[in-house]
Design an enzyme around this catalytic site. Structure first.
Site, short mmCIF file in Angstrom:
data_model
loop_
_atom_site.label_atom_id
_atom_site.label_comp_id
_atom_site.label_asym_id
_atom_site.label_seq_id
_atom_site.Cartn_x
_atom_site.Cartn_y
_atom_site.Cartn_z
N LYS A 176 -12.70 21.51 -12.34
CA LYS A 176 -13.70 20.73 -11.61
C LYS A 176 -15.07 21.41 -11.69
CE LYS A 176 -11.25 20.79 -7.87
NZ LYS A 176 -10.63 20.55 -6.56
N THR A 208 -19.45 15.83 1.49
CA THR A 208 -18.54 16.26 0.42
C THR A 208 -17.28 16.91 0.97
OG1 THR A 208 -19.71 18.38 0.27
CG2 THR A 208 -20.44 16.61 -1.20
N GLY A 210 -13.72 17.59 1.89
CA GLY A 210 -12.43 17.04 1.49
C GLY A 210 -12.37 16.44 0.10
N THR A 211 -13.41 16.65 -0.70
CA THR A 211 -13.40 16.05 -2.04
C THR A 211 -12.24 16.57 -2.88
OG1 THR A 211 -15.06 17.68 -2.68
CG2 THR A 211 -15.85 15.47 -2.16
N GLY A 212 -11.96 17.87 -2.79
CA GLY A 212 -10.88 18.45 -3.59
C GLY A 212 -9.52 17.93 -3.18
N CYS A 213 -9.28 17.89 -1.86
CA CYS A 213 -8.01 17.35 -1.35
C CYS A 213 -7.84 15.90 -1.78
CB CYS A 213 -7.98 17.43 0.17
SG CYS A 213 -8.23 19.05 0.90
#
Length: 267
Positions: A176, A208, A210-213
């Site tokens: 990412k 932004t 929680g974007t990864g989760c």
């Protein structure tokens, strides 16, 4: 009854603010038409301003939660998030070994506000136990740097780190690029067969959290529904981008996404 695809078992921490962790995971899988079940690894005290408390769940209870789900409901894919310490990593690795469902491993280390969510002593455990068990690993640049020891500041650095993670045993990695400077965000899906890039405009927003989760759970939902990996990533990528664009504006810090945007106007 026809077999229902789309069951995702999420093994991750709880976010009281609802923007990340299992709350974001459940919302994402549901919005994309899947069925979410959970094994909670920790209770965090947090909002958009940061994490002020972390209360781990005993590993035996986490294992029992996962076993209860797998023995009854089953899972077409798994997604792992916050694990916390070495014992939890070892427990979750054993859970992954007990099922043939593909695992999307998000190597969560630091919260958006800067709080550590993985003990430094557990990084090696993630490297040796979780990476080789990952059908897909989804590190951001700082996580990739911690796992490989390589400097990750450019898109080419992402590729080098991705190659190192594939060499450690991951079947695929989604590197990412959100932390890499530039007007556009470039994520790179890498497998032993080649790579696919996903590129889009960088949204200038503080929302932004929680974007990864969210991205990892969206991919897991796609895999659970039978999509092949590139298609699952493409759908997830588009979903997260629009969820950021339609963020509701809540909180004074790193705000949450609009996970339910695909459902607007359907009622």
């Amino acid at each position: 009854m026809a077999e229902h695809r789309g069951r995702v078992l999420i093994i991750a921490g709880s976010d009281s603010g609802g923007g990340a962790g299992i709350q974001a995971d459940i919302k994402t899988v549901t919005a994309l038409g899947g069925y979410a079940a959970t094994a909670v690894t920790a209770i965090t005290v947090q909002n958009t301003l940061g994490v002020t408390g972390v209360h781990p769940i005993p590993p035996a209870v986490v294992e029992a939660q996962a076993r209860a789900v797998l023995d009854d409901i089953g899972a077409d894919a798994l997604k792992t998030g916050m694990l916390g310490d070495v014992e939890m990593v070892e427990t979750v690795a054993a859970i992954l070994d007990s099922t043939r469902a593909p695992a999307v491993v998000d190597p969560v280390m630091v919260a958006k506000g800067g709080a550590n969510l993985l003990a430094a002593s557990a990084i090696e455990a993630v490297r040796s136990l979780m990476v080789p068990r990952a059908f897909l690993l989804t590190p951001n640049a700082p996580e990739a740097q911690a796992l490989t020891g390589l400097t990750v500041e450019t898109t080419d650095d992402l590729r080098r780190a991705g190659e190192a993670l594939l060499a450690l045993g991951a079947q695929a990695v989604l590197m990412k690029g959100g932390h890499v400077a530039g007007p556009r965000v470039i994520d790179i899906l890498m497998t032993p067969q080649g790579e696919t890039s996903f590129e889009g405009e960088r949204l200038e927003t503080r929302h932004t959290h929680g974007t990864g989760c969210t991205l990892a759970s969206a991919i897991a939902a796609g895999l659970a529904q039978g999509l092949d990996l590139p298609d699952a990533v493409a759908r997830a990528w588009a979903y997260v981008h629009e969820a950021m664009r339609q963020a509701p504006g809540f909180g004074a810090g790193h705000g949450p996404l609009d996970h339910a945007w695909p459902l607007r106007g359907r009622a």
